[in-house]
Design a protein around this motif. Structure first.
Motif, PDB file in Angstrom:
ATOM      1  N   PHE A  94      56.339  12.018  38.501  1.00  0.00           N
ATOM      2  CA  PHE A  94      55.794  12.442  37.084  1.00  0.00           C
ATOM      3  C   PHE A  94      56.296  11.014  36.144  1.00  0.00           C
ATOM      4  O   PHE A  94      55.394  10.940  35.085  1.00  0.00           O
ATOM      5  CB  PHE A  94      57.117  13.496  36.761  1.00  0.00           C
ATOM      6  N   HIS A  95      57.273  10.398  36.299  1.00  0.00           N
ATOM      7  CA  HIS A  95      57.442   9.235  35.449  1.00  0.00           C
ATOM      8  C   HIS A  95      56.514   8.237  35.509  1.00  0.00           C
ATOM      9  O   HIS A  95      56.014   7.679  34.434  1.00  0.00           O
ATOM     10  CB  HIS A  95      58.793   8.516  35.718  1.00  0.00           C
ATOM     11  N   ARG A  96      55.902   8.097  36.809  1.00  0.00           N
ATOM     12  CA  ARG A  96      54.723   6.907  36.912  1.00  0.00           C
ATOM     13  C   ARG A  96      53.587   7.486  36.141  1.00  0.00           C
ATOM     14  O   ARG A  96      52.989   6.676  35.623  1.00  0.00           O
ATOM     15  CB  ARG A  96      54.618   6.591  38.326  1.00  0.00           C
ATOM     16  N   ASP A  97      53.308   8.588  36.126  1.00  0.00           N
ATOM     17  CA  ASP A  97      52.105   9.098  35.565  1.00  0.00           C
ATOM     18  C   ASP A  97      52.203   9.137  34.010  1.00  0.00           C
ATOM     19  O   ASP A  97      51.285   8.706  33.534  1.00  0.00           O
ATOM     20  CB  ASP A  97      51.712  10.693  35.985  1.00  0.00           C
ATOM     21  N   VAL A  98      53.303   9.416  33.632  1.00  0.00           N
ATOM     22  CA  VAL A  98      53.599   9.226  32.184  1.00  0.00           C
ATOM     23  C   VAL A  98      53.521   7.609  31.577  1.00  0.00           C
ATOM     24  O   VAL A  98      52.827   7.498  30.577  1.00  0.00           O
ATOM     25  CB  VAL A  98      55.031   9.580  31.692  1.00  0.00           C
ATOM     26  N   VAL A  99      53.959   6.609  32.459  1.00  0.00           N
ATOM     27  CA  VAL A  99      53.844   5.214  32.115  1.00  0.00           C
ATOM     28  C   VAL A  99      52.324   4.851  32.105  1.00  0.00           C
ATOM     29  O   VAL A  99      51.945   4.364  31.290  1.00  0.00           O
ATOM     30  CB  VAL A  99      54.607   4.228  33.165  1.00  0.00           C
ATOM     31  N   VAL A 100      51.544   5.395  32.962  1.00  0.00           N
ATOM     32  CA  VAL A 100      50.046   5.258  33.164  1.00  0.00           C
ATOM     33  C   VAL A 100      49.432   5.586  31.996  1.00  0.00           C
ATOM     34  O   VAL A 100      48.706   5.095  31.267  1.00  0.00           O
ATOM     35  CB  VAL A 100      49.367   5.875  34.227  1.00  0.00           C
ATOM     36  N   PHE A 101      49.863   6.925  31.583  1.00  0.00           N
ATOM     37  CA  PHE A 101      49.288   7.348  30.339  1.00  0.00           C
ATOM     38  C   PHE A 101      49.513   6.490  28.975  1.00  0.00           C
ATOM     39  O   PHE A 101      48.679   6.403  28.373  1.00  0.00           O
ATOM     40  CB  PHE A 101      49.633   8.711  30.178  1.00  0.00           C
ATOM     41  N   GLU A 102      50.808   6.167  28.845  1.00  0.00           N
ATOM     42  CA  GLU A 102      51.242   5.567  27.707  1.00  0.00           C
ATOM     43  C   GLU A 102      50.703   4.263  27.859  1.00  0.00           C
ATOM     44  O   GLU A 102      50.188   3.630  26.716  1.00  0.00           O
ATOM     45  CB  GLU A 102      52.825   5.304  27.832  1.00  0.00           C
ATOM     46  N   ASN A 103      50.444   3.404  28.845  1.00  0.00           N
ATOM     47  CA  ASN A 103      50.020   2.202  28.886  1.00  0.00           C
ATOM     48  C   ASN A 103      48.378   1.972  28.898  1.00  0.00           C
ATOM     49  O   ASN A 103      47.922   0.900  28.402  1.00  0.00           O
ATOM     50  CB  ASN A 103      50.665   1.188  30.142  1.00  0.00           C
ATOM     51  N   HIS A 104      47.692   2.982  29.507  1.00  0.00           N
ATOM     52  CA  HIS A 104      46.375   2.678  29.629  1.00  0.00           C
ATOM     53  C   HIS A 104      45.535   3.635  28.875  1.00  0.00           C
ATOM     54  O   HIS A 104      44.161   3.669  28.924  1.00  0.00           O
ATOM     55  CB  HIS A 104      46.035   2.787  31.048  1.00  0.00           C
TER      56      HIS A 104
END
Length: 386
Positions: A94-104
């Motif tokens: 879940f954390h990795r998906d949030v990071v992808v969303f925030e950064n890209h």
């Protein structure tokens, strides 16, 4: 106003001293002029009541068919993350998906209305990342959008998936080359071994966990696997380490949290033989705990006997390298060094792949292709001796 709660991109709930009531607000899109569209709810009774009104509005706006026409992609993805991802995946995923969303996504096409996004928009986003990010990173952006849009089609919020027909860059067109894999040299690891002993004797036991550096070098474990490793999964008699857990740090509601999870993949459940140096380091870790009277379930623990935090572990290793004039190349380099040395000593790909816990040999071959090619050259040269 006394702000009570702020949820990233999903609205805010706060108490207004002047109005003597709880207020919930959310931006659910923009009008034709680009001005934010804000919806407010109030409650004189409680924060819970205001929150309930906000959640009901989000449900209608972000999931319902009528709301999808006005829904902004950022809001839709955040709702998808909370509603569909968070309940079913590991906290780290879940954390990795949030990071992808925030950064890209958030600051690229995230401002667009869901109904207005088409294949061309997604393709332009992917193309814009081609010269700035590695292929694996771009694939993560595409994967997140594809999963969100698939759900939107299932919910009939979209008629087609905008990711259909999108072409991902190839290794030949991607300008960002994968980072060259580093290794620790024999001289560097020999220096580390000497420093492990010196640090305990001459530096007031400040590097109590330093034997684990050599343990990583001789087992190929991931850092998270080491930090989650308990003594009950170490069979000193038969000289085996059973990898059964993984530890990771995730960010939840703006706070970093250490969590213990299942291993990365099914293949990550594995048993690693303990060689002579690994055995010595395990015994040294035991001895140091006994000397400092620390009782812990973990092979590597802090002074309280709890599991070691990964950031603190990296910090201590970096300081260790600086003190002993050893080039710091990162913790994961131990794993690469372990695999590289096995290949250079003639161990086959399937065996190395199993020891590393890769899900298939193709992953191993892809990561260590330069070493495998190097071994092929050596093998061909041997023909000259026949």
């Amino acid at each position: 106003m006394n702000k009570e709660k702020r949820v990233n991109g999903q609205g805010a709930v706060f108490y207004s001293e002047s109005n003597k009531k709880w207020i919930a607000k959310i931006q659910y899109g923009t009008d034709n002029s680009g001005k934010p569209m804000i919806k407010s709810f109030t409650s004189k009774k409680s924060k819970a009541e205001a929150t309930k009104k906000l959640e009901e509005f989000k449900r209608k706006m972000l999931i319902g068919n009528n709301g999808s026409n006005r829904s902004v992609l950022n809001d839709y993805i955040l709702n998808w993350l909370e509603t569909y991802q968070k309940p079913k995946v590991k906290a780290t995923t879940f954390h990795r998906d949030v990071v992808v969303f925030e950064n890209h996504i958030r600051y690229t096409i995230g401002h667009m209305k869901l109904k207005d996004i088409n294949t061309k928009n997604v393709q332009q986003l992917i193309n814009s990342e081609k010269d700035r990010y590695a292929i694996k990173t771009i694939e993560k952006t595409y994967s997140l959008l594809n999963r969100v849009f698939k759900r939107a089609v299932q919910l009939k919020d979209l008629s087609i998936n905008p990711c259909d027909g999108v072409a991902l860059p190839s290794v030949h067109t991607n300008l960002v080359q994968p980072k060259e894999m580093e290794e620790y040299t024999i001289e560097e690891t020999d220096a580390m071994e000497a420093a492990v002993r010196d640090s305990w004797v001459n530096h007031s036991k400040i590097y109590r966990a330093s034997p684990s550096y050599i343990l990583l070098l001789n087992t190929g474990m991931r850092l998270g696997e080491l930090l989650a490793l308990r003594w009950k999964n170490v069979d000193l008699r038969n000289k085996l380490i059973k990898v059964r857990k993984n530890q990771e740090t995730v960010k939840t509601d703006g706070k970093r949290k250490t969590v213990t999870t299942l291993p990365k993949t099914k293949s990550s459940y594995r048993t690693i033989p303990i060689n002579k140096k690994a055995y010595e380091m395990l015994m040294e870790l035991k001895r140091r705990n006994e000397e400092t009277k620390i009782r812990s379930l973990y092979v590597v623990s802090n002074l309280k006997g709890d599991s070691f935090n990964d950031n603190n572990y990296r910090r201590d290793f970096k300081r260790f390298c600086k003190r002993y004039n050893i080039e710091y190349k990162g913790i994961h380099t131990f794993r690469h060094t372990f695999a590289s040395r096995l290949f250079r000593n003639g161990i086959d790909v399937p065996t190395v792949s199993k020891l590393l816990g890769h899900s298939n040999t193709a992953i191993t071959e892809n990561i260590y292709i330069h070493i495998l090619e190097e071994q092929k050259v050596k093998a061909i040269k041997l023909l000259d001796c026949i």
